[in-house]
Design an enzyme around this catalytic site. Structure first.
Site, PDB file in Angstrom:
ATOM      1  N   ASP A  33      24.544 -57.032  23.261  1.00 20.38           N
ATOM      2  CA  ASP A  33      23.241 -56.500  23.663  1.00 20.38           C
ATOM      3  C   ASP A  33      22.240 -57.021  22.639  1.00 20.38           C
ATOM      4  OD1 ASP A  33      21.144 -54.794  24.792  1.00 20.38           O
ATOM      5  OD2 ASP A  33      22.783 -53.600  25.617  1.00 20.38           O
ATOM      6  N   ASP A  51      20.779 -62.431  22.793  1.00 18.64           N
ATOM      7  CA  ASP A  51      19.701 -62.301  23.770  1.00 18.64           C
ATOM      8  C   ASP A  51      20.073 -63.062  25.037  1.00 18.64           C
ATOM      9  OD1 ASP A  51      17.281 -62.390  25.236  1.00 18.64           O
ATOM     10  OD2 ASP A  51      16.112 -62.282  23.392  1.00 18.64           O
ATOM     11  N   HIS A 113      18.363 -52.069  45.074  1.00 17.70           N
ATOM     12  CA  HIS A 113      16.983 -52.520  45.237  1.00 17.70           C
ATOM     13  C   HIS A 113      16.884 -53.956  45.751  1.00 17.70           C
ATOM     14  CE1 HIS A 113      15.666 -48.727  43.719  1.00 17.70           C
ATOM     15  NE2 HIS A 113      16.419 -48.881  42.637  1.00 17.70           N
ATOM     16  N   TYR A 136      12.091 -56.268  40.344  1.00 19.36           N
ATOM     17  CA  TYR A 136      13.441 -55.947  39.883  1.00 19.36           C
ATOM     18  C   TYR A 136      14.468 -56.241  40.985  1.00 19.36           C
ATOM     19  CZ  TYR A 136      17.431 -52.996  38.599  1.00 19.36           C
ATOM     20  OH  TYR A 136      18.690 -52.530  38.326  1.00 19.36           O
TER      21      TYR A 136
END
Length: 279
Positions: A33, A51, A113, A136
């Site tokens: 992370d 990253d 989504h 998103y």
């Protein structure tokens, strides 16, 4: 048992529930992370700060890995430039790093989504076309198509888990969209352990009586949800305001993401309790 497994997004709420189960499936779990520290590590787990937007860093993290469970990303609607770096370029970097390292499979945290503007009443299946409700959601469509291309062109397997409401049940909507943490773990375990998957899509949802989608066509993954949000229905519905059939947030499977302005937070319209698992 898998030799080396990589988990991105390990510092996130969902990642916190996956770390320990994944150590039981691999000789080595590398959690990653962008935070400096994720707390105490489980036996067999190491942590690497990296990253997603840095291809070189992701290529190094995935070196020698058999599979990657990719949960790292912005988990909400945000300005497009933010989504672009974390969710879109980040997804490309994971798949490209997987290809360069000969990683067999990417298990990806997609989202409802990606199809959020479909109506609940349509009871869509896995063959429903993309219909994102936000930048998103659009990023999830991109990653699903990216995974399909890397399977077709480069032989990298992938399972795209369209995760619904993986949080405590607090609203009438979550009676239908709930994914319990235990079922999340069952889903990820199935996606990791399935013998062959090609490029597969599965809805990440519990065995809810009111589920707005069906998972027919995903049986080869071996996901068998065991929890049902109906146990919360009496209390939730007794406290809920009357339903509004003109409200797209109540009519579409993406919930409030169907009505927010592009770039504005959808999570802010929800009541999500931060019950991250602590080590």
């Amino acid at each position: 048992m898998i030799k080396k497994l990589v988990l991105t997004g390990a510092a996130g709420r969902l990642g916190s529930y996956l770390r320990e189960p994944l150590t039981q499936m691999a000789e080595e779990l590398v959690s990653t992370d962008i935070t400096d520290d994720i707390g105490a590590l489980y036996e067999g787990e190491t942590y690497v700060k990296a990253d997603l937007s840095d291809l070189a860093a992701m290529t190094e993290v995935l070196q020698g890995a058999d599979m990657v469970v990719h949960f790292g990303a912005i988990g909400d609607e945000a300005p497009f430039d933010d989504i672009l770096q974390s969710n879109i370029i980040g997804a490309y970097n994971v798949w490209e790093a997987a290809h360069r390292n000969g990683v067999r499979r990417v298990v990806y945290a997609s989202s409802v989504h990606a199809v959020g503007m479909h109506r609940i009443a349509d009871n869509i299946g896995l063959d429903a076309p993309h219909r994102p409700d936000s930048y998103y959601g659009l990023s999830k469509c991109f990653a699903e198509d990216l995974g399909r291309m890397y399977w077709d062109k480069r032989g990298v397997e992938s399972v795209h888990m369209r995760i619904f409401s993986c949080a405590q049940v607090v609203s009438p909507r979550s009676l239908s969209t709930w994914l319990s943490y235990d079922d999340l773990i069952r889903l990820v375990r199935a996606a990791v352990s399935a013998q062959t998957v090609g490029c597969s899509i599965v809805y990440g949802i519990s065995n809810n009586d009111r589920a707005p989608v069906h998972n027919l066509g995903a049986g080869h993954i071996g996901y068998k949800p065991q929890d049902n949000a109906e146990q919360f229905a009496e209390k939730i519905l007794a406290e809920a305001a009357p339903a509004d059939p003109t409200d797209l947030a109540q009519m579409c499977i993406g919930g409030p993401f169907a009505t927010i302005d592009l770039g504005e937070s959808g999570v802010a319209q929800l009541t999500i309790i931060d019950d991250s698992k602590k080590t």
